[in-house]
Motif scaffolding. Structure first.
Motif, PDB file in Angstrom:
ATOM      1  N   THR A   1       0.845  -1.192   0.000  1.00  0.00           N
ATOM      2  CA  THR A   1       0.000   0.000   0.000  1.00  0.00           C
ATOM      3  C   THR A   1       0.883   1.246   0.000  1.00  0.00           C
ATOM      4  OG1 THR A   1      -0.162  -0.045   2.415  1.00  0.00           O
ATOM      5  CG2 THR A   1      -1.888  -1.181   1.169  1.00  0.00           C
TER       6      THR A   1
ATOM      7  N   LEU B   1      -5.541   1.012   1.423  1.00  0.00           N
ATOM      8  CA  LEU B   1      -5.543  -0.033   2.439  1.00  0.00           C
ATOM      9  C   LEU B   1      -6.841  -0.829   2.403  1.00  0.00           C
ATOM     10  CD1 LEU B   1      -4.119  -1.332   4.862  1.00  0.00           C
ATOM     11  CD2 LEU B   1      -5.096   0.459   6.315  1.00  0.00           C
TER      12      LEU B   1
ATOM     13  N   THR C   1       2.957  -2.422   4.212  1.00  0.00           N
ATOM     14  CA  THR C   1       2.303  -1.118   4.216  1.00  0.00           C
ATOM     15  C   THR C   1       3.317   0.005   4.341  1.00  0.00           C
ATOM     16  OG1 THR C   1       1.974  -1.209   6.617  1.00  0.00           O
ATOM     17  CG2 THR C   1       0.190  -2.049   5.230  1.00  0.00           C
TER      18      THR C   1
ATOM     19  N   HIS D   1      -2.201   0.694  11.827  1.00  0.00           N
ATOM     20  CA  HIS D   1      -2.515  -0.429  10.939  1.00  0.00           C
ATOM     21  C   HIS D   1      -2.991  -1.659  11.695  1.00  0.00           C
ATOM     22  CE1 HIS D   1      -0.188   1.820   7.846  1.00  0.00           C
ATOM     23  NE2 HIS D   1      -0.959   1.157   7.009  1.00  0.00           N
TER      24      HIS D   1
ATOM     25  N   ARG E   1       1.335  -9.158   7.626  1.00  0.00           N
ATOM     26  CA  ARG E   1       1.555  -7.739   7.325  1.00  0.00           C
ATOM     27  C   ARG E   1       2.851  -7.271   7.971  1.00  0.00           C
ATOM     28  NH1 ARG E   1       1.614  -2.952  11.086  1.00  0.00           N
ATOM     29  NH2 ARG E   1       2.072  -1.281   9.622  1.00  0.00           N
TER      30      ARG E   1
END
Length: 364
Positions: A11, A103, A120, A134, A294
């Motif tokens: 992202t 996102l 991210t 996040h 992530r």
């Protein structure tokens, strides 16, 4: 499995920050495209603006669906059609909205199985109303009955937090025995499954200054933290403490453990950033405890460096490596239980009684 091109969703983060710069620089080395297939969730116009401002020549395979991503290319998935005003170094609602929409699209695509891992770029939390980071956002929007846990990771230090983004005056009230246990359980499982540490040792920090030295404990240490550590030990989790944070980091005791569980933000983040800065390792954030893998660079949006072309991309590159490593580690960890052996019994045709196999009796 080792040769599989892992699809990495990236992202673009805050469009006025350093997100595009670190993404561009992370993929300057052609070997990165041999390792994975990147899918950048962003906008071609903003990417082109950043590339021009930074003097970077980057070619994208522009796609409208993640399933269209091609190996060997930097794929850019369009999440915003309209214009986005770019004002380097300045937080704005428009930049926050652009980050959030990228996102949200990535989360939706993960639910559809469109990629393997997510990395991210940084977001300025104050630019998005109600956004608390996040990890909290992913926990809320993935629809899982699990809680995420942020772990800061470097070559020689791993730090997780019991509380995060909580005012210092509210920290003591936010800590409970059960919360410490839950966070330590997630940390322990991530160390085993994501990082393949067979029997991890976890250090639990005290809340109060000197709150564990020479047996002199504060109320929180006596009533909350030590009982939590003792219960974790009963669960066969190697947790130790509570340790006073100043001596623990100052004398290098952290090197004797696989991870540290700190009570609040600055207690864990400050020594982590100081120690990783000294070792020239920018560090990586990972979100543990969720089905989604992530990771993220440990640095923030770095508004003061945005648009200047001076931002280093080591942390972003390491975040990509870490996500890929976790994906492979989970595959290896889960493989033994993926195809369990059939049960050692059969069902008689004439009734439902289950009879275990045994050695046939001698017919004599």
């Amino acid at each position: 499995m080792e040769d599989k091109k892992i699809r990495v969703a990236i992202t673009h983060g805050d469009t006025n920050g350093v997100g595009y710069e670190v993404i561009f620089k992370a993929f300057e080395d052609p070997a990165m495209l041999e390792l994975c297939t990147p899918i950048i969730y962003g906008t071609p116009k903003v990417a082109a603006y950043h590339a021009k401002a930074l003097g970077v020549e980057t070619q994208f395979n522009i796609i409208s669906n993640a399933k269209e991503a091609k190996d060997g290319r930097m794929n850019l998935l369009t999440t915003i059609e309209e214009e986005v005003k770019i004002d380097f170094g300045m937080p704005s609602p428009d930049a926050g909205d652009a980050a959030k929409r990228a996102l949200d699209k990535a989360i939706a695509d993960f639910k559809e199985g469109c990629f393997d891992v997510m990395v991210t770029a940084p977001i300025a939390k104050n630019s998005i109303k109600g956004f608390d980071g996040h990890t909290s956002y992913l926990t809320q929007h993935l629809g899982e009955q699990k809680h995420g846990l942020t772990i800061l990771v470097s070559d020689n230090l791993r730090v997780a937090l019991v509380t995060n983004n909580v005012s210092l005056k509210d920290v003591a009230e936010s800590i409970s025995k059960q919360k410490i246990i839950e966070k330590a359980q997630i940390l322990h499982e991530s160390l085993r499954r994501d990082m393949r540490i067979a029997n991890p040792r976890i250090a639990v920090l005290a809340l109060n200054p000197r709150g564990g030295e020479d047996g002199v404990l504060g109320d929180e240490e006596q009533e909350i933290i030590r009982p939590a550590v003792e219960e974790l030990a009963q669960q066969s989790i190697q947790a130790f403490g509570p340790y006073p944070a100043d001596d623990f980091f100052g004398n290098g005791s952290y090197a004797q453990f696989d991870a540290v569980l700190a009570m609040y933000h600055d207690q864990g983040q400050t020594p982590f950033k100081a120690l990783t800065s000294i070792s020239d390792d920018k560090g990586v954030r990972i979100t543990a405890g969720l089905s989604l893998i992530r990771t993220a660079p440990a640095h923030g949006v770095c508004f003061e460096l945005a648009g200047r072309g001076t931002m280093e991309a080591d942390s972003m590159r390491h975040a990509i490596f870490e996500a890929i490593d976790i994906y492979r580690n989970r595959m290896n960890y889960d493989a033994p239980t993926g195809n369990p052996l059939p049960k050692l019994y059969h069902e008689r045709r004439d009734d439902s009684e289950k009879v275990r196999f045994n050695i046939p009796r001698d017919s004599k």
